[in-house]
Scaffold this motif. Structure first.
Motif, PDB file in Angstrom:
ATOM      1  N   UNK A 113       0.852  -1.187   0.000  1.00 47.71           N
ATOM      2  CA  UNK A 113       0.000   0.000   0.000  1.00 47.71           C
ATOM      3  C   UNK A 113       0.887   1.235   0.000  1.00 47.71           C
ATOM      4  N   UNK A 114       0.622   2.154  -0.859  1.00 40.50           N
ATOM      5  CA  UNK A 114       1.405   3.385  -0.952  1.00 40.50           C
ATOM      6  C   UNK A 114       0.459   4.570  -0.778  1.00 40.50           C
ATOM      7  N   UNK A 115       0.790   5.372   0.251  1.00 36.88           N
ATOM      8  CA  UNK A 115       0.003   6.579   0.543  1.00 36.88           C
ATOM      9  C   UNK A 115      -1.476   6.240   0.716  1.00 36.88           C
ATOM     10  N   UNK A 116      -1.649   5.082   1.400  1.00 40.34           N
ATOM     11  CA  UNK A 116      -2.984   4.586   1.719  1.00 40.34           C
ATOM     12  C   UNK A 116      -3.848   4.344   0.487  1.00 40.34           C
ATOM     13  N   UNK A 117      -3.223   4.088  -0.607  1.00 41.17           N
ATOM     14  CA  UNK A 117      -3.951   3.699  -1.818  1.00 41.17           C
ATOM     15  C   UNK A 117      -3.899   2.177  -1.912  1.00 41.17           C
ATOM     16  N   UNK A 118      -5.025   1.541  -1.765  1.00 36.07           N
ATOM     17  CA  UNK A 118      -5.087   0.089  -1.779  1.00 36.07           C
ATOM     18  C   UNK A 118      -5.342  -0.481  -3.165  1.00 36.07           C
ATOM     19  N   UNK A 119      -6.000   0.280  -3.994  1.00 29.02           N
ATOM     20  CA  UNK A 119      -6.414  -0.259  -5.273  1.00 29.02           C
ATOM     21  C   UNK A 119      -6.423   0.840  -6.324  1.00 29.02           C
TER      22      UNK A 119
END
Length: 348
Positions: free
Chosen positions: A1-7
């Motif tokens: 997960x990067x910068x709270x981007x899951x999808x």
């Protein structure tokens, strides 16, 4: 997960997609075009494209309209073996089997279950993963009971009642001809209602054809009986009449007493005139009377024999027709009971 981007979503053309197909596919109709897929942080790619497809399914309509069909959907890869592309279930098989939320209610079909299996298809090109879903559906028979089965039973009962008409009655031929026309019209309507992509012949179609054959045989028998009786009576009218010898009176020639009773004058044959009061005249008259009545008796006996034979055949047809109609009713009740038991198993 990067910068709270899951999808994230990506165009389908930018990533590699496996060549998964449906083996029973015939045509794709009205599938919406969704060119994007979802990729989550773990590397899982989710392609949720809905598809509306037309597939093949062999219909077993022997028990129509109480039939239960089993149609399969087989997913597999064409080019990639199991080492490259493997298939698996996202949910357990029991959940898939009992889940009917995605099934659209249909006025004719009802979903019973969806079973699934995983197989490895072995071939000369390698081993291929394969998942097969067996969709079990059954027909809702109420509309066919009202429009086909009940009218067909009524038509057979009317035809069965025609056997109570006298065999020598010509109105019986007209009645059976009218019933035959009704059978023909009903058979055409039944052909339109029955499924045409059927592997087997529906049982109700077989029963209906057999009853129609019995009707044709009975109609032919009635026509034959009327024809025989007509020939017998015509041959009796053309039979030479015997002659009575005697003096003529003032009123005219002497007539046959039997013809007088029938109201038909009978001329006197003048070829065998003999002297009045002789024994030859008496012997000739007695012989003529005996021959005349023997001929009529033989004709009546022949007519009685034909009537007895054809009435026996008519009774045999009636009994066979009754057995066929009873088997038809028992078979329909049995199929309906089996159809109801499948519903109780599904509810249980």
């Amino acid at each position: 997960m990067f910068d709270e981007i899951r999808e994230i979503s990506l165009p389908l053309s930018d990533i590699w997609a496996p060549d998964i197909i449906i083996n029973e596919l015939v045509d794709v109709e009205g599938s919406p075009d969704l060119p994007y897929v979802y990729v989550n942080s773990s590397g899982t790619i989710k392609n949720s494209k809905p598809m509306q497809v037309v597939t093949t399914c062999s219909l077993e309509t022997y028990a129509f309209p109480f039939d239960i069909q089993n149609c399969s959907l087989t997913f597999s890869s064409i080019l990639h073996t199991v080492e490259d592309v493997n298939l698996a279930f996202l949910r357990s098989r029991e959940d898939i089997k009992q889940d009917k939320k995605e099934f659209l209610n249909d006025s004719e079909w009802e979903l019973l279950s969806v079973s699934s299996t995983y197989n490895i298809l072995q071939s000369s090109a390698g081993d291929f993963a394969q998942i097969q879903f067996n969709v079990v559906i059954r027909r809702r028979p109420l509309v066919y009971i009202v429009s086909l089965l009940i009218p067909s039973i009524f038509l057979m009962l009317v035809d069965l009642g025609s056997f109570y008409l006298p065999p020598t009655c010509r109105a019986r031929i007209m009645f059976k001809t009218s019933v035959l026309v009704g059978y023909t019209v009903f058979r055409v309507n039944m052909s339109d209602e029955m499924p045409r992509s059927a592997v087997s012949t529906p049982l109700i179609g077989v029963f209906f054809t057999v009853c129609m054959a019995f009707l044709v045989i009975s109609l032919f028998k009635s026509i034959l009986l009327v024809k025989l009786l007509y020939d017998e009576r015509n041959s009796g009218q053309e039979r030479p009449l015997f002659c009575l010898q005697g003096d003529t009176d003032v009123d005219g020639p002497r007539v046959d007493p039997r013809a007088q009773l029938a109201g038909v004058p009978e001329p006197i044959c003048r070829e065998h005139l003999a002297p009045t009061g002789t024994l030859e005249e008496v012997w000739f008259q007695l012989k003529s009377i005996s021959t005349y009545f023997q001929t009529w008796d033989q004709s009546d006996q022949q007519e009685v024999k034909w009537l007895a034979l054809l009435e026996r055949f008519d009774r045999l047809l009636f009994q066979a027709y009754t057995i066929i109609l009873g088997l038809y009713a028992i078979t329909l009740c049995s199929l309906w009971a089996l159809w109801g038991s499948s519903w109780r198993l599904r509810a249980g």
